[in-house]
Design a protein around this motif. Structure first.
Motif, PDB file in Angstrom:
ATOM      1  N   VAL A   1      38.844  42.047  27.890  1.00  0.00           N
ATOM      2  CA  VAL A   1      38.284  41.014  27.143  1.00  0.00           C
ATOM      3  C   VAL A   1      36.828  40.624  28.041  1.00  0.00           C
ATOM      4  O   VAL A   1      36.769  40.954  29.221  1.00  0.00           O
TER       5      VAL A   1
ATOM      6  N   ASN B   1      42.499  40.103  23.301  1.00  0.00           N
ATOM      7  CA  ASN B   1      42.113  41.853  23.242  1.00  0.00           C
ATOM      8  C   ASN B   1      42.570  42.133  22.011  1.00  0.00           C
ATOM      9  O   ASN B   1      42.028  42.834  21.159  1.00  0.00           O
TER      10      ASN B   1
ATOM     11  N   ARG C   1      42.584  42.948  33.484  1.00  0.00           N
ATOM     12  CA  ARG C   1      42.204  42.569  31.737  1.00  0.00           C
ATOM     13  C   ARG C   1      40.661  41.933  31.381  1.00  0.00           C
ATOM     14  O   ARG C   1      40.550  41.597  30.400  1.00  0.00           O
TER      15      ARG C   1
ATOM     16  N   ALA D   1      36.929  46.372  24.514  1.00  0.00           N
ATOM     17  CA  ALA D   1      37.988  46.239  23.825  1.00  0.00           C
ATOM     18  C   ALA D   1      38.734  47.371  23.948  1.00  0.00           C
ATOM     19  O   ALA D   1      40.102  47.298  23.808  1.00  0.00           O
TER      20      ALA D   1
END
Length: 312
Positions: free
Chosen positions: A225, A279, A128, A220
């Motif tokens: 992130v 996010n 992520r 995004a």
């Protein structure tokens, strides 16, 4: 990444040369130098002397470095794209660091940025985390920095950043319509409506139409992130340039950074729940921007993407 500011470039290059990993010969250093006369408009944006001086400065400081001189002026977006293609497609590096000619690094910048890249590529990031940087909060005092020296925060501008090949390939596929548009124009005269059409197609938008903004939106959109440490580890010196004036530079408090002097070997990495929240908050902001700017407008459709990450 350089253009027509050799005096700034010299400061940046000297700070890179002073980094431990570079001084010990553990890093390759490349100059991606844009040229003066635009390939579409034929407008001149820099003198031949400025370009030659930038190259000479690089070769003086890094005599074993590699110069990639563009034949024509291609603009910021395409200069970055050719650099990224070189490191991630031609050389297939697992990650790379990108520095523009207007930021002076603190003594531990590259060491910290490598820690950020290692985290982004590790299972601890839960897939992520996209772009990472290490410049931190330029307004924070040393007292505040010491209290938060292990803290990780959201990244702002794409300055002195690093990215993994895996993330770049995913982003590059998303932003390919944007790259196609700026490949057909003078970057300084890029068509706002056509780029707005790309933003609207993703349902996310920032206030800017730059290549940095496009990569931010794409990150995004991918559910990821961008992160950096809180501690300040660089001084931004670009008071004059494409996006800054001395007045804006002074107003934002640049040039007064208190560089964190110590090496920080560990950080409090955000857990998956925190990454998801970060996010979600970004996407809500960018969605609201998109709705406000393009919600009821018929924007030009973006070009069909022709870059396929799985081909590389």
């Amino acid at each position: 990444m350089a253009f027509n500011r050799p005096d700034y470039l010299r400061q940046t290059l000297l700070s890179i040369r002073g980094q431990e990993q570079v001084a010990n010969g553990l890093r390759e250093v490349h100059l991606f130098q844009d040229n003066g006369v635009n390939f579409v408009s034929s407008e001149r944006y820099a003198t031949d002397e400025e370009i030659a001086t930038s190259v000479a400065v690089f070769q003086e400081i890094f005599p074993n470095g590699t110069v990639h001189l563009s034949e024509k002026n291609i603009g910021v977006a395409l200069n970055f794209d050719r650099a990224e293609r070189y490191v991630f497609i031609e050389r297939r590096f697992p990650s790379a660091m990108f520095f523009e000619d207007d930021m002076v690094l603190g003594p531990h910048y590259i060491d910290t940025l490598q820690r950020m890249l290692d985290y982004a590529a590790s299972p601890e990031s839960f897939g992520r985390v996209g772009y990472v940087a290490a410049y931190g909060n330029h307004r924070a005092s040393l007292v505040t920095q010491r209290a938060k020296q292990n803290t990780i925060v959201e990244m702002g501008h794409a300055w002195g950043y690093g990215v993994t090949r895996e993330h770049w390939l995913k982003v590059r596929e998303v932003i390919d319509p944007y790259i196609q548009i700026v490949s057909e124009c003078d970057y300084r005269k890029r068509p706002k409506a056509r780029i707005g059409g790309v933003h609207k197609s993703l349902g996310l938008a920032t206030r800017a139409l730059s290549q940095d903004a496009m990569k931010t939106i794409a990150t995004a959109w991918l559910g990821r992130v961008r992160l950096m440490p809180f501690i300040c580890q660089a001084s931004y010196v670009g008071a004059s340039g494409l996006n800054f004036t001395p007045e804006a530079y002074s107003k934002k408090g640049y040039g007064q950074e208190q560089i964190f002097p110590d090496r920080v070997c560990s950080f409090h990495w955000p857990d998956e729940a925190r990454l998801i929240v970060m996010n979600d908050e970004e996407r809500q902001t960018y969605k609201a921007n998109c709705d406000e700017a393009y919600g009821h407008r018929n924007m030009p459709p973006p070009p069909a993407g022709s870059f396929f990450a799985n081909a590389y």
